[in-house]
Design a protein around this motif. Structure first.
Motif, PDB file in Angstrom:
ATOM      1  N   ILE A 524       0.955  -1.433   0.152  1.00  0.00           N
ATOM      2  CA  ILE A 524      -0.343   0.056  -0.368  1.00  0.00           C
ATOM      3  C   ILE A 524       0.701   1.410  -0.232  1.00  0.00           C
ATOM      4  CG2 ILE A 524      -1.734  -0.391   1.273  1.00  0.00           C
ATOM      5  CD1 ILE A 524      -0.985  -0.341   3.750  1.00  0.00           C
ATOM      6  N   THR A 525       2.284   1.031  -0.336  1.00  0.00           N
ATOM      7  CA  THR A 525       2.983   1.994  -0.319  1.00  0.00           C
ATOM      8  C   THR A 525       3.508   2.591  -1.884  1.00  0.00           C
ATOM      9  OG1 THR A 525       3.912   1.406   1.287  1.00  0.00           O
ATOM     10  CG2 THR A 525       5.547   3.321   0.857  1.00  0.00           C
ATOM     11  N   PRO A 526       2.517   3.831  -2.183  1.00  0.00           N
ATOM     12  CA  PRO A 526       3.549   4.650  -3.772  1.00  0.00           C
ATOM     13  C   PRO A 526       4.606   4.369  -3.217  1.00  0.00           C
ATOM     14  CG  PRO A 526       1.526   5.642  -1.828  1.00  0.00           C
ATOM     15  CD  PRO A 526       2.324   5.306  -1.161  1.00  0.00           C
ATOM     16  N   PRO A 527       5.197   4.623  -4.521  1.00  0.00           N
ATOM     17  CA  PRO A 527       4.752   4.517  -6.239  1.00  0.00           C
ATOM     18  C   PRO A 527       3.829   3.266  -6.894  1.00  0.00           C
ATOM     19  CG  PRO A 527       6.689   4.148  -6.245  1.00  0.00           C
ATOM     20  CD  PRO A 527       6.772   4.401  -4.847  1.00  0.00           C
ATOM     21  N   VAL A 528       4.310   1.969  -5.835  1.00  0.00           N
ATOM     22  CA  VAL A 528       3.910   0.929  -6.500  1.00  0.00           C
ATOM     23  C   VAL A 528       3.442  -0.082  -5.439  1.00  0.00           C
ATOM     24  CG1 VAL A 528       4.934  -1.622  -7.464  1.00  0.00           C
ATOM     25  CG2 VAL A 528       5.716   0.550  -7.424  1.00  0.00           C
ATOM     26  N   ALA A 529       1.852   0.382  -5.602  1.00  0.00           N
ATOM     27  CA  ALA A 529       0.742   0.322  -3.954  1.00  0.00           C
ATOM     28  C   ALA A 529       0.171  -1.003  -4.470  1.00  0.00           C
ATOM     29  CB  ALA A 529       0.672   1.100  -3.733  1.00  0.00           C
ATOM     30  N   LEU A 530       0.562  -1.890  -5.438  1.00  0.00           N
ATOM     31  CA  LEU A 530      -1.299  -2.923  -5.928  1.00  0.00           C
ATOM     32  C   LEU A 530      -1.978  -2.851  -4.893  1.00  0.00           C
ATOM     33  CD1 LEU A 530       1.301  -5.453  -7.069  1.00  0.00           C
ATOM     34  CD2 LEU A 530       1.407  -3.500  -8.446  1.00  0.00           C
ATOM     35  N   ALA A 531      -2.118  -3.387  -4.133  1.00  0.00           N
ATOM     36  CA  ALA A 531      -3.504  -3.265  -2.912  1.00  0.00           C
ATOM     37  C   ALA A 531      -4.437  -1.626  -3.049  1.00  0.00           C
ATOM     38  CB  ALA A 531      -3.126  -3.937  -1.616  1.00  0.00           C
ATOM     39  N   ALA A 532      -3.788  -0.926  -3.275  1.00  0.00           N
ATOM     40  CA  ALA A 532      -4.150   0.278  -3.028  1.00  0.00           C
ATOM     41  C   ALA A 532      -4.733   0.801  -4.288  1.00  0.00           C
ATOM     42  CB  ALA A 532      -3.632   0.935  -2.832  1.00  0.00           C
ATOM     43  N   TYR A 533      -4.046   0.109  -5.102  1.00  0.00           N
ATOM     44  CA  TYR A 533      -4.545   0.425  -6.741  1.00  0.00           C
ATOM     45  C   TYR A 533      -5.134  -0.253  -7.216  1.00  0.00           C
ATOM     46  CZ  TYR A 533      -0.453   2.557  -7.618  1.00  0.00           C
ATOM     47  OH  TYR A 533       1.364   4.217  -7.241  1.00  0.00           O
ATOM     48  N   ALA A 534      -5.620  -1.743  -6.792  1.00  0.00           N
ATOM     49  CA  ALA A 534      -6.761  -2.437  -6.882  1.00  0.00           C
ATOM     50  C   ALA A 534      -7.800  -1.856  -6.207  1.00  0.00           C
ATOM     51  CB  ALA A 534      -6.963  -4.034  -6.172  1.00  0.00           C
ATOM     52  N   ALA A 536      -8.537   1.449  -5.508  1.00  0.00           N
ATOM     53  CA  ALA A 536      -8.708   2.310  -5.542  1.00  0.00           C
ATOM     54  C   ALA A 536      -9.542   2.192  -7.511  1.00  0.00           C
ATOM     55  CB  ALA A 536      -7.635   3.325  -6.446  1.00  0.00           C
ATOM     56  N   GLY A 537      -9.354   1.321  -8.091  1.00  0.00           N
ATOM     57  CA  GLY A 537     -10.144   0.914  -9.617  1.00  0.00           C
ATOM     58  C   GLY A 537     -11.369   0.372  -9.008  1.00  0.00           C
ATOM     59  N   ILE A 538     -11.430  -0.009  -7.829  1.00  0.00           N
ATOM     60  CA  ILE A 538     -13.247  -0.614  -7.521  1.00  0.00           C
ATOM     61  C   ILE A 538     -13.752   0.564  -7.221  1.00  0.00           C
ATOM     62  CG2 ILE A 538     -14.279  -2.070  -5.322  1.00  0.00           C
ATOM     63  CD1 ILE A 538     -11.788  -3.786  -5.551  1.00  0.00           C
ATOM     64  N   ALA A 539     -13.401   1.768  -6.747  1.00  0.00           N
ATOM     65  CA  ALA A 539     -13.717   2.807  -6.041  1.00  0.00           C
ATOM     66  C   ALA A 539     -14.132   3.946  -7.315  1.00  0.00           C
ATOM     67  CB  ALA A 539     -13.431   3.206  -4.585  1.00  0.00           C
ATOM     68  N   GLY A 540     -13.238   3.480  -8.369  1.00  0.00           N
ATOM     69  CA  GLY A 540     -13.284   5.058  -9.277  1.00  0.00           C
ATOM     70  C   GLY A 540     -12.881   5.625  -8.353  1.00  0.00           C
ATOM     71  N   ALA A 541     -11.219   5.476  -7.839  1.00  0.00           N
ATOM     72  CA  ALA A 541     -10.861   7.106  -6.987  1.00  0.00           C
ATOM     73  C   ALA A 541      -9.071   7.061  -7.955  1.00  0.00           C
ATOM     74  CB  ALA A 541     -10.554   6.457  -5.747  1.00  0.00           C
ATOM     75  N   ASN A 542      -9.033   8.146  -7.762  1.00  0.00           N
ATOM     76  CA  ASN A 542      -7.122   8.568  -8.461  1.00  0.00           C
ATOM     77  C   ASN A 542      -6.242   7.633  -7.656  1.00  0.00           C
ATOM     78  OD1 ASN A 542      -4.591   9.574  -7.653  1.00  0.00           O
ATOM     79  ND2 ASN A 542      -5.035  10.690  -9.480  1.00  0.00           N
ATOM     80  N   SER A 543      -5.239   6.979  -8.344  1.00  0.00           N
ATOM     81  CA  SER A 543      -5.016   5.707  -7.371  1.00  0.00           C
ATOM     82  C   SER A 543      -3.840   6.082  -6.490  1.00  0.00           C
ATOM     83  CB  SER A 543      -4.104   5.096  -8.345  1.00  0.00           C
ATOM     84  OG  SER A 543      -2.883   5.086  -9.133  1.00  0.00           O
ATOM     85  N   MET A 544      -3.046   7.055  -6.977  1.00  0.00           N
ATOM     86  CA  MET A 544      -1.822   7.604  -6.084  1.00  0.00           C
ATOM     87  C   MET A 544      -2.848   7.776  -4.920  1.00  0.00           C
ATOM     88  SD  MET A 544       0.591   6.864  -7.067  1.00  0.00           S
ATOM     89  CE  MET A 544       1.903   8.074  -6.434  1.00  0.00           C
ATOM     90  N   LYS A 545      -3.749   8.705  -4.929  1.00  0.00           N
ATOM     91  CA  LYS A 545      -4.671   9.720  -4.003  1.00  0.00           C
ATOM     92  C   LYS A 545      -4.731   8.673  -2.755  1.00  0.00           C
ATOM     93  CE  LYS A 545      -7.387  13.076  -2.964  1.00  0.00           C
ATOM     94  NZ  LYS A 545      -8.960  14.455  -3.558  1.00  0.00           N
ATOM     95  N   THR A 546      -5.311   7.453  -3.544  1.00  0.00           N
ATOM     96  CA  THR A 546      -5.448   6.069  -2.778  1.00  0.00           C
ATOM     97  C   THR A 546      -4.908   6.003  -1.874  1.00  0.00           C
ATOM     98  OG1 THR A 546      -7.507   5.876  -3.854  1.00  0.00           O
ATOM     99  CG2 THR A 546      -6.789   4.203  -2.424  1.00  0.00           C
ATOM    100  N   GLY A 547      -3.285   5.359  -2.714  1.00  0.00           N
ATOM    101  CA  GLY A 547      -2.058   4.794  -1.934  1.00  0.00           C
ATOM    102  C   GLY A 547      -1.799   5.878  -0.843  1.00  0.00           C
TER     103      GLY A 547
END
Length: 663
Positions: A524-534, A536-547
């Motif tokens: 969940i730590t940007p810049p590579v935060a796969l769980a956070a990006y997943a 964000a994708g479900i929520a329709g949110a910005n991936s970095m902001k979610t991370g």
């Protein structure tokens, strides 16, 4: 409206398989094979699970035989299911893939068939040995590149080059160097390379727990956990967000993947959070942070915990016992954050009459908890992790069949049984490939003594100061965790960073848990935060902001490991000598637990800028300082931190009272 209908027919019902394809790296690359080759692939997967299941219950083969056959199955499935590149066909296996599979069978089959002859050679490799060894290394690198990604193979190649180029390296990193013949022989013919400890763990403990999770999943335990969490927490002001925290913690018992956990529970919880009033990026972050904690949550942690058991010789039961309190604190921290956010937004929970009833859920599906209770029972009784998983799988099958018969709903039959075997094998491919490739890294470390050199370098850079050493190790864990799977990252750091921590008198258990925690947090730590990006994708949110929001929610996870590294009473371990763990009495952990809880409350208030009311700037800063003081072991720091927390609470309470009277 029935309890289950309330959840499944709302707008939360999303296609989990499609989400997994989109956000899980392994799933997104998998071929969809049909026809005869699809049937053959399924049969191979079922045979792999059957082999692992049988040997777990009735005795494993010789180490070299067990591991080489495990590799043959995993690599064969890897080349069948994972294409060589983005332009490769996803519905057809290429000629090159068949050639690779044939080589896998020949090269590792050679180790399986001629294990006795190889063991008597005394390291004198023949031309055939070296040829097959070179092919084994290349095949391992290629299948890992396909399944896991290019980062781990690149790291492995750098390590192999290090073994060769030792004489040309400066300072502490230099060594006498080894010939390619010696390197290949070490990687291929010994149990300290490709077939080393990592793949040994994959071929026993890890596979059985993945298979256990697969059978639990087929019985519907995932849906049960969500219903259970919803009934327990839906009435709270933090409602669906707290449901996500609880459900994701429970799901950690059957899923060793942060991304899989995020997608499985997030498909239900994220839309509910948005509907209740949470911002989309916050909803995605809550699910990602909660799901990531599944890998550190007993009784069934991620695969790295089993590798830890084999690396250290410490029984798995002792590891989960030590990990329990920090894991609970992690979830307490995330839960506190979401509750404070709900308070800030003025949200309210759902009326209890609209929620699933706990008693009804337990009466209908409470039997699904029996296999989890059984695995804990078997571990406590002293059974090995492999045997405990074996018996628990048998029990889960019996219970599922009995429930299907009693309910007369055909919810578990032969098709589900075979499907569980298939998904268990396919779910193990990534771990097996990562472990085989990481085995070469470990092989180089044992061959060259690199671990001790790196440990010396870390201690020198930190000038012998523990906190600096812990900080450098944390940074290395997070960086490696961004590019490598948790298992591979743990293996690398266990051989190189742990000796540095132990050298500075950090408890062995605490040192290993320290690197495990930070490797997990990388998800969940940007810049590579796969769980956070997943999420964000479900929520329709910005991936970095979610991370970044997920990092805020999990901020306690960045501090708790420092606590148990400095003061091991939090994990209740006094000392580890060999395989013997000396425990501290639980009462000694109580003061540390209390101050950690208070510190987490302060930290949550500082991060969220809210305690029971919006914070003034000086209140926020004071809460942040108080958090650090409370989380740092020490009587006077604890007293001062507690005074600050109470003072700010009273200030805000008085402010609220004045505003209420004024209105």
């Amino acid at each position: 409206m029935s309890d289950k209908k309330l959840i499944t027919e709302s707008d939360v019902a999303m296609d989990v398989d499609k989400l997994m394809e989109e956000y899980d790296i392994e799933t997104s690359k998998v071929r969809r094979l049909t026809g005869i080759i699809g049937i053959i692939t399924t049969v191979i997967a079922i045979l792999m699970s059957a082999f692992q299941f049988y040997t777990a219950g009735f005795g494993t083969l010789l180490s070299a035989k067990q591991r080489s056959l495990h590799v043959i199955f995993a690599f064969t499935l890897g080349f069948l299911l994972f294409p060589g590149g983005k332009k490769s066909k996803k519905d057809k296996v290429s000629i090159l893939d068949y050639i690779f599979i044939l080589l896998v069978i020949v090269v590792f089959g050679y180790l399986f068939v001629f294990v006795n002859q190889i063991s008597t050679k005394g390291g004198n490799a023949t031309t055939v040995d070296l040829l097959f060894g070179g092919l084994a290394i290349l095949l391992t690198l290629e299948v890992t590149r396909r399944v896991v990604g290019p980062e781990l193979p690149i790291v492995a190649m750098l390590f192999l080059l290090y073994a060769k180029l030792g004489p040309y390296l400066p300072g502490v990193l230099g060594h006498r160097g080894f010939t390619w013949e010696r390197i290949i022989s070490h990687m291929y013919l010994t149990l300290e390379g490709i077939l080393g400890i990592p793949i040994g763990v994959s071929a026993t403990f890890v596979f059985m727990f993945i298979l256990f999770g697969s059978f639990l999943d087929k019985t519907g335990v995932g849906k049960f956990f969500i219903d259970l969490a919803y009934s327990l927490t839906g009435h709270l002001k933090s409602g669906p967000a707290m449901t996500a925290v609880v459900a994701s913690g429970l799901m950690g018992s059957i899923s060793g993947s942060s991304v899989a956990n995020t997608v499985t529970t997030g498909a239900f919880t994220i839309p509910l959070m948005k509907k209740t009033g949470y911002k989309n990026y916050f909803a995605g972050a809550v699910e990602a942070a909660a799901s990531t904690g599944g890998q550190i949550m007993p009784p069934v942690m991620g695969a790295a915990a089993f590798i830890m058991a084999d690396f250290t010789g410490i029984p798995y039961l002792h590891i989960i016992a030590a990990a329990a309190i920090p894991a609970i604190l992690y979830y307490f921290a995330v839960g506190t954050m979401v509750h404070i956010e709900a308070s800030k937004l003025g949200l309210k929970g759902l009326p209890k009459e609209q929620l699933p009833r706990l008693g009804q859920i337990l009466r209908a599906d409470g039997y699904l908890l029996i296999p989890l209770a059984c695995i804990i029972f078997f571990l406590i009784k002293g059974y090995t992790a492999t045997i405990a998983a074996f018996y628990s799988i048998v029990i889960s099958i019996i219970i599922a069949i009995a429930a299907s018969f009693i309910k007369k709903d055909n919810s578990f039959g032969i098709k589900d049984f075979l499907s569980a075997l298939e998904s268990g094998a396919k779910g193990s491919i990534g771990v097996a490939c990562a472990c085989a490739c990481a085995g070469m890294i470990v092989g180089v470390v044992t061959l060259t003594g690199l671990g001790l050199r790196i440990a010396e370098l870390i201690v020198t850079l930190a000038q012998g100061k523990l906190l600096l050493t812990l900080f450098f190790t944390m940074i290395a864990s997070i960086i490696l965790g961004m590019g490598l799977p948790t298992t591979a990252k743990y293996i690398v750091l266990a051989t190189m960073a742990v000796p540095a921590l132990v050298k500075l008198n950090v408890n062995l258990m605490a040192a290993h848990l320290f690197i495990l925690y930070f490797g997990v947090i990388a998800d969940i730590t940007p810049p590579v935060a796969l769980a956070a990006y997943a999420g964000a994708g479900i929520a329709g949110a910005n991936s970095m902001k979610t991370g970044f929001q997920a990092v805020k929610l999990a901020s306690a996870a960045f501090i708790v490991p420092y606590i148990f590294a400095v003061d091991s009473s939090l994990i209740m371990v006094k000392d580890v000598v060999g395989t013997t763990v000396t425990y501290l009495p639980f009462i000694s952990a109580i003061p540390v637990i209390i101050t950690a809880i208070l510190g987490i409350l302060c930290l949550a208030g500082a991060v969220e800028n809210y305690l029971i009311d919006h914070c003034k700037i000086y209140e926020r800063i004071s809460l942040g300082v108080a958090a650090l003081l409370l989380l740092k072991p020490g009587l006077w720091t604890d007293i001062f931190g507690l005074i600050v927390l109470i003072g700010i609470y009273l200030l805000q309470k008085n402010r609220i009272k004045k505003l209420t009277l004024a209105s």
